[in-house]
Design a protein around this motif. Structure first.
Motif, PDB file in Angstrom:
ATOM      1  N   TYR A 147       0.860  -1.193   0.000  1.00 44.92           N
ATOM      2  CA  TYR A 147       0.000   0.000   0.000  1.00 44.92           C
ATOM      3  C   TYR A 147       0.894   1.239   0.000  1.00 44.92           C
ATOM      4  O   TYR A 147       1.720   1.429   0.890  1.00 44.92           O
ATOM      5  N   TYR A 148       0.728   2.086  -1.028  1.00 48.25           N
ATOM      6  CA  TYR A 148       1.583   3.257  -1.185  1.00 48.25           C
ATOM      7  C   TYR A 148       0.995   4.466  -0.461  1.00 48.25           C
ATOM      8  O   TYR A 148      -0.200   4.773  -0.605  1.00 48.25           O
ATOM      9  N   ARG A 149       1.840   5.112   0.321  1.00 49.37           N
ATOM     10  CA  ARG A 149       1.493   6.397   0.938  1.00 49.37           C
ATOM     11  C   ARG A 149       2.511   7.424   0.467  1.00 49.37           C
ATOM     12  O   ARG A 149       3.705   7.265   0.719  1.00 49.37           O
ATOM     13  N   GLU A 150       2.048   8.437  -0.182  1.00 46.03           N
ATOM     14  CA  GLU A 150       2.944   9.469  -0.696  1.00 46.03           C
ATOM     15  C   GLU A 150       3.760  10.079   0.448  1.00 46.03           C
ATOM     16  O   GLU A 150       3.207  10.475   1.471  1.00 46.03           O
ATOM     17  N   SER A 167      -4.168  19.495   7.006  1.00 42.95           N
ATOM     18  CA  SER A 167      -3.873  18.094   7.334  1.00 42.95           C
ATOM     19  C   SER A 167      -3.274  17.406   6.120  1.00 42.95           C
ATOM     20  O   SER A 167      -3.814  17.496   5.009  1.00 42.95           O
ATOM     21  N   ALA A 168      -2.146  16.739   6.347  1.00 38.85           N
ATOM     22  CA  ALA A 168      -1.491  16.047   5.230  1.00 38.85           C
ATOM     23  C   ALA A 168      -2.404  14.984   4.635  1.00 38.85           C
ATOM     24  O   ALA A 168      -2.363  14.716   3.435  1.00 38.85           O
ATOM     25  N   GLY A 169      -3.237  14.366   5.478  1.00 37.57           N
ATOM     26  CA  GLY A 169      -4.126  13.322   4.995  1.00 37.57           C
ATOM     27  C   GLY A 169      -5.101  13.788   3.935  1.00 37.57           C
ATOM     28  O   GLY A 169      -5.595  12.977   3.148  1.00 37.57           O
ATOM     29  N   ASP A 170      -5.376  15.096   3.910  1.00 33.58           N
ATOM     30  CA  ASP A 170      -6.299  15.616   2.901  1.00 33.58           C
ATOM     31  C   ASP A 170      -5.654  15.680   1.520  1.00 33.58           C
ATOM     32  O   ASP A 170      -6.363  15.821   0.515  1.00 33.58           O
ATOM     33  N   TYR A 171      -4.324  15.628   1.479  1.00 30.85           N
ATOM     34  CA  TYR A 171      -3.614  15.804   0.214  1.00 30.85           C
ATOM     35  C   TYR A 171      -2.746  14.589  -0.163  1.00 30.85           C
ATOM     36  O   TYR A 171      -2.394  14.421  -1.328  1.00 30.85           O
ATOM     37  N   GLN A 172      -2.424  13.786   0.813  1.00 27.82           N
ATOM     38  CA  GLN A 172      -1.519  12.662   0.592  1.00 27.82           C
ATOM     39  C   GLN A 172      -2.195  11.563  -0.235  1.00 27.82           C
ATOM     40  O   GLN A 172      -3.292  11.114   0.086  1.00 27.82           O
ATOM     41  N   LYS A 173      -1.515  11.128  -1.303  1.00 28.12           N
ATOM     42  CA  LYS A 173      -2.045  10.059  -2.150  1.00 28.12           C
ATOM     43  C   LYS A 173      -1.803   8.708  -1.484  1.00 28.12           C
ATOM     44  O   LYS A 173      -0.708   8.430  -1.000  1.00 28.12           O
ATOM     45  N   GLU A 174      -2.822   7.875  -1.459  1.00 29.91           N
ATOM     46  CA  GLU A 174      -2.710   6.548  -0.872  1.00 29.91           C
ATOM     47  C   GLU A 174      -3.496   5.557  -1.717  1.00 29.91           C
ATOM     48  O   GLU A 174      -4.658   5.805  -2.050  1.00 29.91           O
ATOM     49  N   TYR A 175      -2.869   4.433  -2.056  1.00 30.76           N
ATOM     50  CA  TYR A 175      -3.554   3.395  -2.839  1.00 30.76           C
ATOM     51  C   TYR A 175      -2.683   2.145  -2.890  1.00 30.76           C
ATOM     52  O   TYR A 175      -1.484   2.180  -2.592  1.00 30.76           O
ATOM     53  N   GLN A 176      -3.289   1.026  -3.294  1.00 29.79           N
ATOM     54  CA  GLN A 176      -2.588  -0.252  -3.408  1.00 29.79           C
ATOM     55  C   GLN A 176      -1.799  -0.293  -4.705  1.00 29.79           C
ATOM     56  O   GLN A 176      -2.322   0.007  -5.783  1.00 29.79           O
ATOM     57  N   VAL A 177      -0.518  -0.678  -4.624  1.00 32.00           N
ATOM     58  CA  VAL A 177       0.327  -0.820  -5.817  1.00 32.00           C
ATOM     59  C   VAL A 177       0.644  -2.299  -6.061  1.00 32.00           C
ATOM     60  O   VAL A 177       0.422  -2.817  -7.146  1.00 32.00           O
ATOM     61  N   TYR A 178       1.182  -2.959  -5.055  1.00 31.18           N
ATOM     62  CA  TYR A 178       1.490  -4.387  -5.154  1.00 31.18           C
ATOM     63  C   TYR A 178       0.462  -5.191  -4.362  1.00 31.18           C
ATOM     64  O   TYR A 178      -0.095  -4.699  -3.373  1.00 31.18           O
ATOM     65  N   PRO A 180      -0.762  -7.694  -1.574  1.00 38.83           N
ATOM     66  CA  PRO A 180      -0.176  -7.994  -0.258  1.00 38.83           C
ATOM     67  C   PRO A 180       0.726  -9.229  -0.282  1.00 38.83           C
ATOM     68  O   PRO A 180       1.756  -9.265   0.394  1.00 38.83           O
ATOM     69  N   SER A 181       0.354 -10.243  -1.067  1.00 41.97           N
ATOM     70  CA  SER A 181       1.185 -11.448  -1.169  1.00 41.97           C
ATOM     71  C   SER A 181       2.535 -11.123  -1.798  1.00 41.97           C
ATOM     72  O   SER A 181       3.580 -11.676  -1.400  1.00 41.97           O
ATOM     73  N   THR A 182       2.530 -10.224  -2.769  1.00 42.67           N
ATOM     74  CA  THR A 182       3.781  -9.815  -3.411  1.00 42.67           C
ATOM     75  C   THR A 182       4.673  -9.072  -2.430  1.00 42.67           C
ATOM     76  O   THR A 182       5.878  -9.330  -2.346  1.00 42.67           O
ATOM     77  N   ALA A 183       4.095  -8.123  -1.694  1.00 41.60           N
ATOM     78  CA  ALA A 183       4.876  -7.357  -0.725  1.00 41.60           C
ATOM     79  C   ALA A 183       5.504  -8.288   0.306  1.00 41.60           C
ATOM     80  O   ALA A 183       6.693  -8.147   0.651  1.00 41.60           O
TER      81      ALA A 183
END
Length: 480
Positions: A147-150, A167-178, A180-183
């Protein structure tokens, strides 16, 4: 976040940690090669042809990476990453992942694509430009179950009354890239890289206890910089050591002896000063992340084959189909090559062997090098590699049989008036049998010698009945 080790002489000019993209070497492999490959269903047990022959689509003069080659032969993906074998990474990228797919992962990891070379050397050898902050963000994504967090430099801004105004959370990009099994799988292999691979000097001990560390080294081409990207249960940190302008180091500098011990030094101080102990990087087990232990043949990566070495490691799918290169062949066990027509029966055994098409990397390497690959006692052969070592045995057995035929013919001619018609017919038929055995190209030495001995025995028997001394052959029976 440190921009350089020099005392700043001006402010807000250049911070090398996030404003200076640079080649990152092999540190890029988990992000662009192995992570994407595992997402596609490749397992850590999958074997890759680690042989120095051209790779279709590879963009260097040789057609393949010429450094970090290792021993020619099949290598599991786990071992390829732990030992940072460049050919394994290059072939995995070109044969399983693809350039466009690989580059898309960097884009999802927030990398400025203007600095990325969407080529083999750019994506598998790290000759693209990434900042240390971008690299830290990519490795933190692996540590966070894919899970990517900018990366951001603040969490919130408050006014004098404690009210949050930003708040950084209002602007920070977050989403799944890999996945979970891969990570989980990439982190597990990078733990091996620190335990017994290229990153051993990153190991941390606090009060006698080992701290879980995963990481990957990277040495930039022509010794123009060294990287280490390391992960613990608390922090991810990426370190670059190099000169402005990418001036090369003196000889003897590598990531393993420069960036890795430096990373270990400051990370150990962080753990000590904060009173931190060991903590797993990813809390879940392999099974909880959807992985299972799979077993593949250690040459082609298909379903296991009887008598062929196998790899077992974590993956998502167990292959059920045997690769077509495996054929049941007669093998000369004294040479581990395909048995020729003259091999003695006691050295011939039926085995499954990998018989490669002429355009396979293994066949190309064996033909160009004149060497034979061998994996755990199993020969890796192609149609040209048939054992001729025992040709002399064939010559000896043929010579012996011909001498018996000559003696039998002479005996029959000299004594035809003294022999009965049944004896003449018996000798004539036995002579023909020996000649038939000699004329068959697939006759073994044993069959030739046995038929000749039968004929010789009959000649001696009939000679004795005539009270004549046996003529014997003109040469002795060869040793088997």
């Amino acid at each position: 976040m440190i921009g350089s080790r020099d005392t700043p002489t001006s402010k807000k000019t250049l911070n090398r940690a996030y404003e200076a993209p640079m080649p990152v070497g092999s540190s890029i492999k988990p992000l662009t090669v192995y992570g994407p490959a595992f997402d596609l269903g490749v397992s850590a047990a999958t074997p890759i042809a680690n042989v120095p022959v051209p790779i279709p689509g590879w963009d260097s003069d040789a057609g393949y990476p010429t450094t970090s080659q290792g021993t020619p032969g099949p290598v599991s993906i786990r071992q390829g990453l732990v030992s940072s074998l460049n050919i394994v990474a290059a072939r995995t990228l070109m044969e399983y992942v693809g350039l466009a797919n690989s580059a898309s992962y960097l884009e999802k990891l927030g990398v400025n694509m203007d600095n990325v070379s969407e080529t083999g050397v750019g994506l598998a050898m790290g000759q693209s430009g990434l900042t240390t902050l971008e690299m830290a963000g990519g490795y933190a994504c692996l540590a966070n179950n894919g899970y990517y967090r900018e990366p951001v430099a603040f969490t919130k801004v408050v006014d004098k009354d404690g009210n949050t105004v930003l708040s950084a959370g209002d602007y920070q990009k977050e989403y799944q890239v890999y996945k979970p099994s891969t990570a989980w799988l990439v982190v597990d292999i990078l733990k091996d890289a620190v335990d017994h691979g290229t990153g051993t000097r990153a190991q941390i001990q606090i009060d006698g206890s080992n701290i879980e560390v995963a990481g990957k080294t990277g040495t930039v081409v022509d010794n123009r910089g060294v990287f280490f990207s390391g992960i613990t249960g608390y922090y991810t940190s990426t370190l670059w050591v190099g000169h402005d302008g990418y001036k090369p180091f003196v000889s003897g500098i590598a990531a393993s002896n420069t960036s890795v011990p430096l990373w270990q030094t400051y990370m150990s101080k962080i753990f000590s000063e904060k009173g931190l102990g060991d903590k797993p990087i990813i809390n879940k087990t392999a099974e909880e992340e959807g992985l299972k232990m799979v077993t593949v043949d250690a040459i082609m990566g298909g379903a296991p084959v009887e008598g062929v070495p196998a790899n077992s490691d974590w993956g998502t799918e167990q292959p059920t189909k045997v690769n077509s290169v495996f054929q049941l062949q007669n093998v000369d066990t004294s040479t581990n090559m395909l048995a020729g027509p003259y091999c003695p029966p006691d050295v011939v055994q039926q085995r499954y062997v990998a018989v490669f098409p002429d355009d396979s990397p293994y066949a190309i390497w064996m033909k160009s090098s004149g060497q034979t690959l061998n994996l755990g006692g199993v020969p890796l052969v192609n149609s040209l590699q048939t054992c001729t070592l025992h040709t002399q045995h064939r010559r000896d057995s043929v010579t012996y049989a011909n001498s018996v035929l000559a003696a039998a013919g002479a005996f029959l001619s000299e004594n035809s008036a003294l022999l009965t018609q049944d004896q003449i017919n018996d000798l004539t038929a036995t002579i023909q049998t020996v000649q038939n055995v000699l004329n068959r190209p697939d006759s073994s030495d044993e069959a030739i010698v046995t038929s000749a001995n039968i004929l010789l025995g009959k000649v001696n028997t009939y000679r004795n009945t005539l009270n004549s001394p046996p003529p014997g052959p003109t040469s002795s029976e060869p040793t088997q």
